[in-house]
Design a protein around this motif. Structure first.
Motif, PDB file in Angstrom:
ATOM      1  N   SER A  40       0.841  -1.210   0.000  1.00 34.71           N
ATOM      2  CA  SER A  40       0.000   0.000   0.000  1.00 34.71           C
ATOM      3  C   SER A  40       0.870   1.252   0.000  1.00 34.71           C
ATOM      4  O   SER A  40       0.647   2.182  -0.786  1.00 34.71           O
ATOM      5  N   VAL A  41       1.863   1.262   0.872  1.00 29.59           N
ATOM      6  CA  VAL A  41       2.783   2.410   0.932  1.00 29.59           C
ATOM      7  C   VAL A  41       3.511   2.567  -0.403  1.00 29.59           C
ATOM      8  O   VAL A  41       3.610   3.671  -0.954  1.00 29.59           O
ATOM      9  N   GLY A  42       4.006   1.451  -0.928  1.00 30.12           N
ATOM     10  CA  GLY A  42       4.718   1.504  -2.205  1.00 30.12           C
ATOM     11  C   GLY A  42       3.850   2.014  -3.334  1.00 30.12           C
ATOM     12  O   GLY A  42       4.307   2.809  -4.177  1.00 30.12           O
ATOM     13  N   SER A  43       2.597   1.562  -3.372  1.00 29.78           N
ATOM     14  CA  SER A  43       1.682   2.013  -4.424  1.00 29.78           C
ATOM     15  C   SER A  43       1.457   3.510  -4.351  1.00 29.78           C
ATOM     16  O   SER A  43       1.450   4.209  -5.374  1.00 29.78           O
ATOM     17  N   ALA A  44       1.271   4.021  -3.143  1.00 31.89           N
ATOM     18  CA  ALA A  44       1.069   5.467  -2.975  1.00 31.89           C
ATOM     19  C   ALA A  44       2.303   6.247  -3.407  1.00 31.89           C
ATOM     20  O   ALA A  44       2.205   7.322  -4.011  1.00 31.89           O
ATOM     21  N   GLN A 134      -1.532  -1.247  -6.089  1.00 30.76           N
ATOM     22  CA  GLN A 134      -1.502  -1.220  -7.552  1.00 30.76           C
ATOM     23  C   GLN A 134      -0.382  -2.159  -8.028  1.00 30.76           C
ATOM     24  O   GLN A 134       0.749  -1.734  -8.270  1.00 30.76           O
ATOM     25  N   GLU A 135      -0.732  -3.422  -8.142  1.00 32.88           N
ATOM     26  CA  GLU A 135       0.264  -4.451  -8.456  1.00 32.88           C
ATOM     27  C   GLU A 135       0.967  -4.185  -9.789  1.00 32.88           C
ATOM     28  O   GLU A 135       2.172  -4.443  -9.921  1.00 32.88           O
ATOM     29  N   ASP A 136       0.233  -3.671 -10.773  1.00 26.22           N
ATOM     30  CA  ASP A 136       0.846  -3.432 -12.090  1.00 26.22           C
ATOM     31  C   ASP A 136       1.994  -2.440 -11.985  1.00 26.22           C
ATOM     32  O   ASP A 136       3.074  -2.653 -12.544  1.00 26.22           O
ATOM     33  N   LYS A 137       1.788  -1.343 -11.266  1.00 27.63           N
ATOM     34  CA  LYS A 137       2.844  -0.340 -11.095  1.00 27.63           C
ATOM     35  C   LYS A 137       4.031  -0.912 -10.333  1.00 27.63           C
ATOM     36  O   LYS A 137       5.191  -0.663 -10.675  1.00 27.63           O
ATOM     37  N   LEU A 138       3.743  -1.682  -9.288  1.00 28.73           N
ATOM     38  CA  LEU A 138       4.817  -2.261  -8.484  1.00 28.73           C
ATOM     39  C   LEU A 138       5.624  -3.272  -9.297  1.00 28.73           C
ATOM     40  O   LEU A 138       6.844  -3.374  -9.149  1.00 28.73           O
ATOM     41  N   ASN A 139       4.944  -4.019 -10.167  1.00 25.60           N
ATOM     42  CA  ASN A 139       5.650  -5.009 -10.987  1.00 25.60           C
ATOM     43  C   ASN A 139       6.566  -4.349 -12.006  1.00 25.60           C
ATOM     44  O   ASN A 139       7.652  -4.866 -12.307  1.00 25.60           O
ATOM     45  N   VAL A 140       6.140  -3.220 -12.553  1.00 20.96           N
ATOM     46  CA  VAL A 140       6.992  -2.488 -13.502  1.00 20.96           C
ATOM     47  C   VAL A 140       8.291  -2.077 -12.817  1.00 20.96           C
ATOM     48  O   VAL A 140       9.389  -2.216 -13.376  1.00 20.96           O
TER      49      VAL A 140
END
Length: 504
Positions: A40-44, A134-140
């Motif tokens: 969650s923190v990473g996505s933000a 936001q798994e897609d953003k984190l995976n990129v």
């Protein structure tokens, strides 16, 4: 082997999802919750484009701090804890060095942080933790990751008065912690009692041992170390098995004879580092924990936690405890003044270290990095960087290294590495102080400040308390009419030390 520490977090979540990962005074958190909150923190943070930046985290150690650390990692950055106990002046210097786009804090420390000088945007941890994953953003971002990316920056004392940021990579931590947990048999059955602040690299062993093995980490409040009975209550109540502590913390217990109150019966591993362990204190710990393993760990921040270890042999009854032999995949050796390797027993040399656990260098400081991380003078066949520790040691007949002391004016005090020059630089800024020289009384474990000028001792001490971390403030102040000088015009430190010894 893993490329990024969040892989350790995800592996632990797959194996131990609902098991308690961390406990602090606010509650507890499972591995699955840790992972979810970090995401969650990473996505933000992906909305703030922190990729490649070192992000300051201004809060107390605890569950939330860990979630923020790994949230920063998920977003492609590295983290650096700003301990709120540090003076604002020092924090501001570090923030200026990092020059990050954002600072993360919590509501408890928001008002203090707002009063400091910096240009970064302040983000609240409580709000970041509410963000949608936001798994897609984190995976990129994950696909861009390599193992030599920076993981954290820990700031140590600098000789010019400016703190030095030691940059440590994912690879260094992951490789070290695999060996560390295997050698000392740390498993998912262990409960690790954290003592060290999260801006002190002793805590790296606590945090990443937990993450790799599935052990539980109990974060002991720093205030408890002023009340040893509270510490012992926690150790017993939480069935803590593993202590990876600074020597000074262990000595708090024995100095106040606290074992007469309670013995922590679950503790079976005691690993210590930071300074020389007094033999009488170690013997008392060993007396009350007759079946526990005791280990002396050695190594500066620049080589990722530790480079040598020595498992105490109870049968030898040693007064001078060796720092031991190198961890696997680390080369530790001694160099003499002619840059030749010292091989004979009982001959002193400077401790030098090579291997993949070397830090990446000092944050944005090419000059200091190139001075400390140098080509191995023993290797003329290819490039091989080593770190010259500045520590002096010798080999015993059995091949174990024994620490002697510092080569320069850097000291170890209360488990912390301190450049006396940083204290001197701070004192030189005080009105009425004309010239300064600081020494260290190893026997009395006191920092002694000599100064020339009209400033009152109490005023000097109070000013230093507002500018330096508590453990850096000298205990003794001695005024001199003029600094004694050597023939080449430098302050005669030997003369000052003799004067101090005559007054004691």
């Amino acid at each position: 082997m893993e490329r990024n520490v969040v892989e350790l977090l995800e592996n632990a979540t797959r194996l131990y999802a609902d098991k308690t990962a961390v406990k602090d005074m606010s509650g507890e958190c499972s591995f699955a919750e840790l992972c979810r909150n970090a995401k969650s923190v990473g996505s933000a943070l992906t909305d703030h484009d922190i990729f490649g930046y070192t992000i300051p985290v201004y809060m107390e150690k605890g569950i939330v701090a860990l979630e923020v650390f790994w949230g920063i990692t998920y977003a492609g950055g590295s983290y650096s804890l700003m301990n709120p106990i540090q003076p604002a002046d020092r924090i501001e210097k570090i923030l200026a060095i990092l020059d990050a786009p954002v600072i993360i804090t919590d509501r408890e420390h928001l008002s203090v942080l707002k009063e400091m000088k910096h240009s970064a945007r302040i983000l609240l941890a409580e709000e970041l933790l509410q963000a949608e994953i936001q798994e897609d953003k984190l995976n990129v971002i994950r696909n861009k990751a390599i193992d030599t990316d920076a993981l954290y920056v820990n700031f140590t004392s600098g000789s010019t008065g400016i703190p030095k940021g030691v940059v440590v990579s994912h690879r260094s931590v992951i490789e070290f912690i695999h060996y560390f947990t295997e050698i000392f048999d740390i498993t998912s059955e262990d409960v690790i009692g954290n003592q060290a602040p999260f801006d002190f690299d002793v805590s790296v062993k606590d945090i990443y041992s937990m993450l790799l093995t599935g052990a539980t980490l109990y974060i002991i409040p720093k205030d408890y170390f002023a009340f040893p009975k509270k510490i012992l209550d926690v150790l017993e109540a939480e069935k803590i098995t593993t202590l990876i502590w600074a020597v000074s913390a262990l000595c708090v217990i024995t100095t106040l004879k606290s074992f007469s109150y309670k013995v922590p019966t679950s503790v079976n591993k005691v690993l210590f580092s930071g300074e020389v362990m007094p033999a009488n204190h170690l013997k008392e710990w060993m007396r009350v924990l007759p079946d526990a393993m005791f280990v002396n760990l050695y190594g500066p921040t620049e080589i990722t936690c530790n480079c040598t270890y020595y498992v105490i042999d109870r049968t030898l009854n040693e007064d001078k405890i060796p720092i031991g032999k190198a961890f696997p995949n680390e080369r530790v050796f001694l160099l003499d003044d002619r840059q030749k390797e010292v091989l004979e027993p009982n001959v002193e040399g400077e401790v030098c270290v090579a291997g993949s656990t070397l830090a990446l260098g000092y944050f944005r400081d090419k000059e200091k990095t190139e001075a400390a991380f140098v080509q191995n003078p023993l290797n003329d066949k290819n490039n091989e960087l080593i770190y010259r520790t500045g520590d002096m040691a010798f080999y015993r007949e059995d091949g174990n290294l024994v620490y002697v002391g510092r080569r320069d004016f850097q000291i170890k005090h209360m488990g912390h590495r301190i450049e006396l020059g940083e204290i001197e630089a701070c004192m030189n800024e005080i009105k009425g102080v004309e010239r300064v020289c600081c020494l260290y009384d190893h026997a009395g474990q006191k920092i002694v400040a000599f100064y020339q000028g009209t400033a009152e001792k109490l005023a000097v001490k109070e000013t230093l308390r507002s500018k330096l971390i508590k453990y850096m403030v000298p205990e003794r102040y001695i005024t001199v009419e003029a600094m004694p000088l050597t023939p080449n015009g430098k302050i005669d430190r030997k003369s000052l030390r003799q004067r101090y010894l005559e007054q004691e």
